[in-house]
Design a protein around this motif. Structure first.
Motif, mmCIF file in Angstrom:
data_model
loop_
_atom_site.group_PDB
_atom_site.id
_atom_site.type_symbol
_atom_site.label_atom_id
_atom_site.label_comp_id
_atom_site.label_asym_id
_atom_site.label_seq_id
_atom_site.Cartn_x
_atom_site.Cartn_y
_atom_site.Cartn_z
ATOM 1 N N VAL A 122 -22.601 -81.143 76.847
ATOM 2 C CA VAL A 122 -21.895 -81.937 77.915
ATOM 3 C C VAL A 122 -21.832 -81.038 79.242
ATOM 4 O O VAL A 122 -20.694 -80.431 79.405
ATOM 5 C CB VAL A 122 -20.654 -82.346 77.530
ATOM 6 C CG1 VAL A 122 -20.008 -83.384 78.660
ATOM 7 C CG2 VAL A 122 -20.559 -83.106 76.205
ATOM 8 N N VAL A 148 -25.032 -81.193 70.999
ATOM 9 C CA VAL A 148 -24.798 -82.140 72.313
ATOM 10 C C VAL A 148 -24.451 -81.200 73.318
ATOM 11 O O VAL A 148 -23.325 -80.542 72.940
ATOM 12 C CB VAL A 148 -23.949 -83.279 72.097
ATOM 13 C CG1 VAL A 148 -23.613 -83.830 73.339
ATOM 14 C CG2 VAL A 148 -24.646 -84.180 71.148
ATOM 15 N N GLU A 161 -22.898 -89.934 69.248
ATOM 16 C CA GLU A 161 -24.029 -89.070 68.963
ATOM 17 C C GLU A 161 -23.890 -88.849 67.576
ATOM 18 O O GLU A 161 -25.014 -88.221 66.945
ATOM 19 C CB GLU A 161 -24.110 -88.058 69.852
ATOM 20 C CG GLU A 161 -24.728 -88.363 71.526
ATOM 21 C CD GLU A 161 -25.903 -88.947 71.347
ATOM 22 O OE1 GLU A 161 -26.903 -88.425 70.548
ATOM 23 O OE2 GLU A 161 -26.493 -89.590 72.402
ATOM 24 N N VAL A 200 -21.132 -79.945 69.371
ATOM 25 C CA VAL A 200 -21.029 -80.218 70.742
ATOM 26 C C VAL A 200 -20.376 -79.013 71.405
ATOM 27 O O VAL A 200 -19.267 -78.524 71.209
ATOM 28 C CB VAL A 200 -20.184 -81.744 70.740
ATOM 29 C CG1 VAL A 200 -18.737 -81.491 70.239
ATOM 30 C CG2 VAL A 200 -20.028 -81.850 72.303
ATOM 31 N N MET A 241 -25.962 -84.044 77.869
ATOM 32 C CA MET A 241 -25.166 -85.186 78.175
ATOM 33 C C MET A 241 -24.275 -84.971 79.565
ATOM 34 O O MET A 241 -23.115 -84.181 79.330
ATOM 35 C CB MET A 241 -24.245 -85.791 77.107
ATOM 36 C CG MET A 241 -23.633 -86.975 77.632
ATOM 37 S SD MET A 241 -22.483 -87.559 76.143
ATOM 38 C CE MET A 241 -23.722 -87.863 75.013
ATOM 39 N N LYS A 291 -28.063 -81.635 64.990
ATOM 40 C CA LYS A 291 -28.005 -82.185 66.596
ATOM 41 C C LYS A 291 -26.846 -81.336 67.265
ATOM 42 O O LYS A 291 -25.882 -81.003 67.134
ATOM 43 C CB LYS A 291 -27.078 -83.369 66.548
ATOM 44 C CG LYS A 291 -26.752 -84.127 67.801
ATOM 45 C CD LYS A 291 -26.784 -85.681 67.813
ATOM 46 C CE LYS A 291 -27.882 -86.552 67.807
ATOM 47 N NZ LYS A 291 -27.843 -87.935 67.936
ATOM 48 N N ILE A 349 -19.955 -89.411 73.274
ATOM 49 C CA ILE A 349 -20.094 -88.072 72.697
ATOM 50 C C ILE A 349 -19.928 -88.357 71.162
ATOM 51 O O ILE A 349 -20.687 -88.131 70.176
ATOM 52 C CB ILE A 349 -19.077 -87.126 72.890
ATOM 53 C CG1 ILE A 349 -19.438 -86.395 74.365
ATOM 54 C CG2 ILE A 349 -19.200 -85.581 72.096
ATOM 55 C CD1 ILE A 349 -18.273 -85.666 74.915
ATOM 56 N N VAL A 372 -29.321 -82.673 73.035
ATOM 57 C CA VAL A 372 -28.982 -83.837 73.982
ATOM 58 C C VAL A 372 -28.147 -82.987 74.991
ATOM 59 O O VAL A 372 -26.987 -82.612 74.766
ATOM 60 C CB VAL A 372 -28.069 -84.685 73.183
ATOM 61 C CG1 VAL A 372 -27.569 -85.957 74.107
ATOM 62 C CG2 VAL A 372 -28.776 -85.225 71.719
#
Length: 202
Positions: free
Chosen positions: A126, A124, A178, A88, A151, A122, A175, A149
């Protein structure tokens, strides 16, 4: 006897506003015994963190399992053979969006994201910016098409936030979702306490 393996999450922080989201995420996962956090933060991320939270880079390191030098492109998280649940980037600047979307891995944060995508794990992002230009939107579309992703940390109202902390924790809960982590006190749509009749707004 089988042992449940520790789950690893790579956490990147870049120079957009919203570093409190990263701090909250790291604090939450530090209390989860089955998770490790592997942190890399950009120069811009450090500056924003200290401006918004008054927490230094060294103080933030206390909340992560391991912290990496942003220039060390030979670190564990730069290799696909280092197994993680994903990555992330929170908050994620438009500069970082551009770098990842174009495969421009000139530091460890960008390289770790590139690895996450190529290994089909994955990612992510933000992404924090407003308003968005056509360039920003094209770059985010490229990332979404590559499997990331995207977000944006949008305010929600159905959960009836009573403070900025409530709004922040809701994003952190999204978060964590996910990566299969159910955050405490995360209010989902449809929960009884989240429903307000429209007449209450008049």
């Amino acid at each position: 006897m089988s042992v449940t393996p520790t789950k690893r999450l790579t956490v990147g922080i870049s120079g957009a506003s919203g570093s409190v989201l990263a701090l909250g995420l790291l604090r939450y996962l530090k209390a989860e015994p089955d998770w490790e956090t592997h942190l890399v933060i950009s120069k811009g991320g450090v500056r924003t963190l200290e401006h918004e939270t008054r927490i230094t880079e060294s103080q933030l390191a206390d909340f992560a399992t391991r912290v990496y030098d942003r220039e060390d492109v030979g670190a564990n998280i730069a290799s696909g053979t280092f197994v993680t649940e994903g990555m992330v980037i929170v908050p994620c600047s438009m500069k970082t969006v551009a770098g990842v979307s174009h495969g421009y891995s000139d530091n460890l944060l960008l390289r770790a994201a590139d690895v996450t995508l190529k290994e089909r794990r994955k990612l992510v992002m933000v992404a924090r910016e407003t308003p968005l230009s056509a360039i920003h939107l094209r770059n985010m579309l490229t990332l979404a098409e590559a499997g990331a992703v995207v977000m944006s940390p949008m305010l929600t109202y159905y959960n009836h936030p009573k403070s900025l902390d409530d709004a922040t924790n809701h994003i952190i809960g999204k978060i964590l979702h996910e990566f299969g982590v159910e955050a405490e006190n995360f209010k989902r749509w449809g929960a009884r306490e989240c429903v307000t009749p429209l007449r209450a707004l008049s």
